[in-house]
Design an enzyme around this catalytic site. Structure first.
Site, PDB file in Angstrom:
ATOM      1  N   CYS A   1       0.857  -1.181   0.000  1.00  0.00           N
ATOM      2  CA  CYS A   1       0.000   0.000   0.000  1.00  0.00           C
ATOM      3  C   CYS A   1       0.895   1.234   0.000  1.00  0.00           C
ATOM      4  CB  CYS A   1      -0.921   0.003   1.222  1.00  0.00           C
ATOM      5  SG  CYS A   1      -1.998   1.457   1.315  1.00  0.00           S
TER       6      CYS A   1
ATOM      7  N   THR B   1       0.062   2.799  -4.898  1.00  0.00           N
ATOM      8  CA  THR B   1       0.154   1.697  -5.852  1.00  0.00           C
ATOM      9  C   THR B   1      -0.645   2.032  -7.115  1.00  0.00           C
ATOM     10  OG1 THR B   1      -1.700   0.514  -4.810  1.00  0.00           O
ATOM     11  CG2 THR B   1       0.520  -0.027  -4.047  1.00  0.00           C
TER      12      THR B   1
END
Length: 332
Positions: free
Chosen positions: A89, A254
């Site tokens: 993340c 991401t």
């Protein structure tokens, strides 16, 4: 029994990051990718209790700190959010890095840099200080790549969409304006969520990407809807969908990595180029393609993301087994 978790809450450019500094389950000293599997199998109730209501909400995300297994990393982290325990993340890493430095939870081997063992691989971070506070963080993400271009999918109530599947730590459906989707202008967050749910369900019938170096990373669970920027300092705008009904308040770490990988794979960005990505609330991630990379047989990139995060408070959370809602809930 009452379980206690000491959390440090923060946000990265608007998106919440709850860092679990105490109370996380003891796990065997294994690579963090293997610890992730154990956590998902045996301790997922912790994720649900800390991310879901009444202690969290539909866009909650966070991280749990662990000792590193790898000698070349300062510490390890599991990333938790409403959708599950993620391989990686980006916004979470930026918030996590800010928290561990400002709160003195980690003493980096090299001041100004952190190396974090994540289930997706080693992630390096460079941070700049302003006195006792972290002014900015640059995340050097895992190798990212365009998995499949121009995937056609029929979405009920919308029509045929053409999307690209790209990886930036998670697999994304990358959607640009086209005949049956005119762009983000005029769309509400709830409309984006509804459209994303339909797209993800439809994509599951035609596409099941698997990471060539780790078959535990598979499936399209995220989407990024791309459009022109409204901020004059940005190159593009994106709304990242994840979980059941979450829209990332930040531009998505991401997600921005996957977007740059998609643009590079289609010849629209080259190594050294920058891409400043704007969120729905106007915050911006400063992306850059640092180098070319190879992921299996795919040509990819090594992306970096520059952003900031702020700590919002200390939070001791109780999960009481007597509470009928101890493990959280979601309204669907």
């Amino acid at each position: 029994m009452r379980h206690s978790f000491f959390c440090i809450d923060s946000h990265t450019c608007g998106n919440p990051v709850r860092v679990v500094a105490g109370g996380g389950p003891l796990l065997p000293h294994l690579p963090i990718a293997e610890r992730r599997e154990i956590f998902v199998r045996d301790h997922d109730w912790i994720r649900q209790a800390l991310m879901f209501e009444p202690r969290g909400h539909d866009v909650m995300s966070g991280a749990i700190i662990y000792p590193a297994f790898r000698d070349d990393c300062d510490f390890a982290a599991l990333f938790i959010e409403v959708s599950g325990c993620l391989p990686m993340c980006g916004a979470g890493t930026i918030g996590l890095s800010t928290v561990v430095i400002e709160e003195g939870l980690v003493r980096p081997k090299t001041p100004g840099t952190l190396s974090i063992e994540t289930p997706a691989g080693r992630v390096d971070v460079r941070y700049e200080m302003d006195g006792d506070f972290v002014r900015s963080v640059r995340l050097f993400n895992v190798a990212s790549y365009l998995y499949s271009a121009d995937v056609e999918v029929d979405v009920p109530g919308v029509g045929r969409l053409v999307v690209d599947i790209a990886y930036g730590g998670n697999f994304y459906a990358v959607v640009e304006p086209q005949r049956h989707w005119q762009g983000l202008d005029g769309m509400t967050a709830s409309e984006i969520v509804s459209l994303s749910q339909k797209l993800r369900t439809a994509l599951a019938e035609v596409c099941d990407p698997v990471h060539p170096e780790d078959d535990r990373i598979r499936g399209v669970h995220h989407a990024i809807w791309c459009d022109r920027p409204t901020n004059e300092n940005a190159d593009g705008r994106g709304a990242v969908f994840y979980g059941d009904k979450a829209i990332d308040r930040s531009p998505g770490g991401t997600g921005t990595s996957a977007r740059m990988a998609q643009l590079h794979g289609k010849g629209r960005l080259k190594v050294g180029d920058t891409y400043r990505n704007e969120s729905l609330i106007g915050t911006v991630f400063d992306g850059q393609i640092e180098a070319a990379a190879k992921v299996g047989h795919h040509e990819g990139i090594m992306p970096s993301i520059g952003a900031w995060a702020r700590i919002t408070g200390h939070n001791t959370i109780f999960v009481d087994d007597r509470d009928p809602l101890a493990h959280g809930f979601q309204i669907r």
